[in-house]
Design a protein around this motif. Structure first.
Motif, PDB file in Angstrom:
ATOM      1  N   GLN A 170       0.735  -1.160  -0.395  1.00  0.00           N
ATOM      2  CA  GLN A 170      -0.310   0.105  -0.391  1.00  0.00           C
ATOM      3  C   GLN A 170       0.458   1.672  -0.057  1.00  0.00           C
ATOM      4  OE1 GLN A 170      -3.459   0.161  -0.298  1.00  0.00           O
ATOM      5  NE2 GLN A 170      -3.531  -1.352  -0.738  1.00  0.00           N
ATOM      6  N   PRO A 171       0.749   2.158  -0.164  1.00  0.00           N
ATOM      7  CA  PRO A 171       1.082   3.923  -0.616  1.00  0.00           C
ATOM      8  C   PRO A 171       1.379   3.816   0.910  1.00  0.00           C
ATOM      9  CG  PRO A 171      -0.496   2.910  -2.096  1.00  0.00           C
ATOM     10  CD  PRO A 171      -0.889   2.589  -1.693  1.00  0.00           C
ATOM     11  N   VAL A 172       2.276   5.159   1.340  1.00  0.00           N
ATOM     12  CA  VAL A 172       2.499   5.121   2.763  1.00  0.00           C
ATOM     13  C   VAL A 172       0.737   6.275   2.246  1.00  0.00           C
ATOM     14  CG1 VAL A 172       3.633   7.123   4.344  1.00  0.00           C
ATOM     15  CG2 VAL A 172       4.827   5.254   3.354  1.00  0.00           C
ATOM     16  N   THR A 173       0.814   7.147   1.944  1.00  0.00           N
ATOM     17  CA  THR A 173      -0.742   8.539   1.721  1.00  0.00           C
ATOM     18  C   THR A 173      -1.073   7.602   2.230  1.00  0.00           C
ATOM     19  OG1 THR A 173       1.338   9.687   0.191  1.00  0.00           O
ATOM     20  CG2 THR A 173      -1.889   9.710   0.474  1.00  0.00           C
ATOM     21  N   ALA A 174      -2.078   6.163   1.479  1.00  0.00           N
ATOM     22  CA  ALA A 174      -3.035   5.984   1.573  1.00  0.00           C
ATOM     23  C   ALA A 174      -2.518   5.315   3.623  1.00  0.00           C
ATOM     24  CB  ALA A 174      -3.256   4.389   1.065  1.00  0.00           C
ATOM     25  N   LEU A 175      -1.710   4.682   3.980  1.00  0.00           N
ATOM     26  CA  LEU A 175      -2.199   4.333   5.395  1.00  0.00           C
ATOM     27  C   LEU A 175      -1.949   5.428   6.205  1.00  0.00           C
ATOM     28  CD1 LEU A 175       1.169   1.893   5.193  1.00  0.00           C
ATOM     29  CD2 LEU A 175      -1.313   1.808   5.515  1.00  0.00           C
ATOM     30  N   LEU A 176      -1.416   6.555   5.838  1.00  0.00           N
ATOM     31  CA  LEU A 176      -1.484   7.842   6.662  1.00  0.00           C
ATOM     32  C   LEU A 176      -2.845   8.523   7.057  1.00  0.00           C
ATOM     33  CD1 LEU A 176       1.372  10.083   5.693  1.00  0.00           C
ATOM     34  CD2 LEU A 176       0.945   9.219   7.829  1.00  0.00           C
ATOM     35  N   VAL A 188       1.492  12.265  -5.370  1.00  0.00           N
ATOM     36  CA  VAL A 188       2.496  10.813  -5.074  1.00  0.00           C
ATOM     37  C   VAL A 188       2.287  10.063  -6.092  1.00  0.00           C
ATOM     38  CG1 VAL A 188       1.614   9.622  -3.468  1.00  0.00           C
ATOM     39  CG2 VAL A 188       0.492  12.148  -2.621  1.00  0.00           C
ATOM     40  N   ARG A 189       3.898   9.225  -5.676  1.00  0.00           N
ATOM     41  CA  ARG A 189       4.487   8.065  -6.233  1.00  0.00           C
ATOM     42  C   ARG A 189       3.401   6.887  -6.122  1.00  0.00           C
ATOM     43  NH1 ARG A 189       9.723  10.085  -7.619  1.00  0.00           N
ATOM     44  NH2 ARG A 189      10.166   8.546  -8.559  1.00  0.00           N
ATOM     45  N   PRO A 190       2.998   6.562  -7.498  1.00  0.00           N
ATOM     46  CA  PRO A 190       2.670   5.216  -7.446  1.00  0.00           C
ATOM     47  C   PRO A 190       3.250   4.157  -6.932  1.00  0.00           C
ATOM     48  CG  PRO A 190       3.467   5.617  -9.860  1.00  0.00           C
ATOM     49  CD  PRO A 190       4.135   6.845  -8.713  1.00  0.00           C
ATOM     50  N   GLY A 191       2.928   2.910  -6.867  1.00  0.00           N
ATOM     51  CA  GLY A 191       3.594   2.017  -5.770  1.00  0.00           C
ATOM     52  C   GLY A 191       3.622   1.683  -4.089  1.00  0.00           C
ATOM     53  N   SER A 192       3.930   0.965  -4.190  1.00  0.00           N
ATOM     54  CA  SER A 192       3.944   0.580  -2.943  1.00  0.00           C
ATOM     55  C   SER A 192       5.395   1.583  -1.773  1.00  0.00           C
ATOM     56  CB  SER A 192       3.939  -0.962  -1.975  1.00  0.00           C
ATOM     57  OG  SER A 192       5.403  -1.472  -2.552  1.00  0.00           O
ATOM     58  N   GLY A 193       4.469   1.683  -0.234  1.00  0.00           N
ATOM     59  CA  GLY A 193       5.485   2.493   0.390  1.00  0.00           C
ATOM     60  C   GLY A 193       5.316   4.015  -0.230  1.00  0.00           C
ATOM     61  N   LEU A 194       6.834   4.344  -0.091  1.00  0.00           N
ATOM     62  CA  LEU A 194       7.152   5.523  -0.606  1.00  0.00           C
ATOM     63  C   LEU A 194       6.890   5.738  -2.453  1.00  0.00           C
ATOM     64  CD1 LEU A 194       9.191   6.750   2.025  1.00  0.00           C
ATOM     65  CD2 LEU A 194       7.422   7.863   1.606  1.00  0.00           C
ATOM     66  N   GLY A 195       7.401   4.376  -3.419  1.00  0.00           N
ATOM     67  CA  GLY A 195       6.698   4.131  -4.415  1.00  0.00           C
ATOM     68  C   GLY A 195       8.124   5.076  -4.702  1.00  0.00           C
ATOM     69  N   VAL A 196       9.322   4.835  -4.190  1.00  0.00           N
ATOM     70  CA  VAL A 196      11.007   4.788  -4.353  1.00  0.00           C
ATOM     71  C   VAL A 196      12.038   4.419  -4.506  1.00  0.00           C
ATOM     72  CG1 VAL A 196      10.822   7.653  -4.036  1.00  0.00           C
ATOM     73  CG2 VAL A 196      11.544   6.062  -2.620  1.00  0.00           C
ATOM     74  N   GLU A 197      12.651   4.392  -6.097  1.00  0.00           N
ATOM     75  CA  GLU A 197      13.987   3.905  -5.316  1.00  0.00           C
ATOM     76  C   GLU A 197      15.407   4.377  -5.764  1.00  0.00           C
ATOM     77  OE1 GLU A 197      14.137   0.209  -8.141  1.00  0.00           O
ATOM     78  OE2 GLU A 197      11.744  -0.185  -7.911  1.00  0.00           O
ATOM     79  N   ILE A 198      16.325   4.061  -4.986  1.00  0.00           N
ATOM     80  CA  ILE A 198      17.696   4.485  -5.204  1.00  0.00           C
ATOM     81  C   ILE A 198      18.440   3.562  -5.940  1.00  0.00           C
ATOM     82  CG2 ILE A 198      19.768   4.998  -4.033  1.00  0.00           C
ATOM     83  CD1 ILE A 198      17.339   6.882  -2.758  1.00  0.00           C
TER      84      ILE A 198
END
Length: 367
Positions: free
Chosen positions: A116-122, A345-355
């Motif tokens: 789940q995206p962090v935005t949805a959890l918040l 908001v970045r799509p995908g689970s969590g923050l939706g980012v990759e390093i």
């Protein structure tokens, strides 16, 4: 799922030009990448931007406190045991951005575990935020040109003007030039980073009264208690506490003490968990809020958007989300983009980012 490791990796990315404001000047983003590893193979990430002239943290102090104190206290906990993690970290005073980065990395892990995206959890209110751009100290004509370029290239129509120079007339001139150069359909507000006295702040606000400013932030020091209260009482626009309100207790003090009527929420210093507490305090007391910026990179910006978009109140105003434009590069595989004056908001689970591992290898400072 248990925490197995907490990394703190220093990196430095040059700014395109030095960023100048009343409390200091920076030439490079000397930040810390924080990664929380779990035994399930999930890794949560966040960015800790040290600001020694504001909070006393440095890149090396963040690395030291995470590796020497926080990691041993967190290994073995579940990422869901956030209150326990906070209690253990808060036994050590200070170190706000180190604690905030760990908190946001934990939320990133939880989002990935639940898909789940962090935005949805918040809170899940929205999927984007309008952007406010910071205009730093410079010659008035250059400040206007910078704002016009940003409006044309990114569609941004809200600008935060750095003030606090002595004499204050330099900033009055700059604000007038920006209003003349950008027109009346652009929102302007000012941030003094505690650079003026209460008396100079009052005179400056009087001289700027016809420009339609929407906010005034930290124009004078918070420890000038009586002067600050006097200034806030006569201010015709909301007065924002930023550096003076870095904890829920300080927020209560500033609002109930009459030293502010609005609060800047910066996820870089309060993470997601404490930022929730600050937001809900402001809602209960009827105070306005704005999503601020710690001169974050793109990772920090993604965190700010994830939080700000999650709630109606933080979505009401444009968030300060464009400082990464001043950096010459970044660490993400997919860059943050400003489209039509908004960041999604970045799509995908969590923050939706990759390093990006190659960029991290290039910019990290511990190898």
């Amino acid at each position: 799922m248990k925490i197995t490791r907490v990394e703190a990796i220093p990196f430095a990315i040059p700014y395109r030009k030095p960023l100048r404001f009343a409390s200091g000047e920076v030439h490079a983003a000397e930040h810390v990448l924080v990664r929380v590893h779990t035994d399930d193979g999930l890794v949560g990430v966040a960015e800790a931007p040290p600001r020694p002239y504001t909070y006393g943290e440095t890149q090396q102090s963040i690395i030291a406190v995470i590796g020497g104190l926080f990691e041993p206290q967190l290994v073995g906990l579940s990422p869901l045991e956030r209150e326990t993690a906070h209690a253990r970290m808060h036994a050590t005073v200070g170190n706000p951005t180190a604690k905030a980065a760990i908190d946001m990395a934990l939320w990133d892990v939880i989002g990935k575990a639940l898909d789940q995206p962090v935005t949805a959890l918040l809170g899940g209110y929205g999927d984007r935020m309008r952007v406010s751009h910071m205009v730093g100290f410079d010659d008035s004509a250059k400040m206007v040109a910078d704002a016009q370029r940003v409006r044309e290239e990114h569609g941004i129509t809200t600008f935060k003007v750095k003030v606090g120079r002595l004499p204050y007339t330099l900033d009055v001139e700059a604000c007038r030039a920006l209003r003349a150069g950008l027109g009346d359909d652009v929102e302007l507000y000012v941030d003094g980073n505690r650079g003026w006295s209460a008396a100079d702040s009052a005179r400056a606000l009087d001289e700027l009264a016809d420009l339609g400013l929407t906010l005034a932030e930290e124009l004078c020091p918070a420890d000038d208690v009586l002067g600050r209260r006097w200034l806030v009482q006569r201010s015709p626009i909301p007065f924002v506490a930023d550096e003076s309100a870095t904890t829920p207790g300080e927020v209560t003090r500033e609002l109930l003490g009459g030293s502010a009527t609005a609060i800047s929420i910066k996820t870089a210093r309060t993470g997601f968990s404490a930022s929730q507490r600050v937001l809900f305090q402001c809602e209960g007391l009827g105070a306005d809020v704005v999503i601020g910026n710690q001169i974050d990179g793109q990772l920090g910006t993604a965190c700010s958007v994830a939080f700000g978009a999650a709630y109606r109140r933080t979505s009401n105003r444009a968030g300060e989300l464009s400082n990464f434009l001043d950096m010459s590069d970044d660490l993400l595989t997919e860059p943050v983009r400003i489209t039509g004056g908004e960041v999604f908001v970045r799509p995908g689970s969590g923050l939706g980012v990759e390093i990006d591992p190659d960029k991290l290898a290039h910019y990290r400072q511990d190898t």
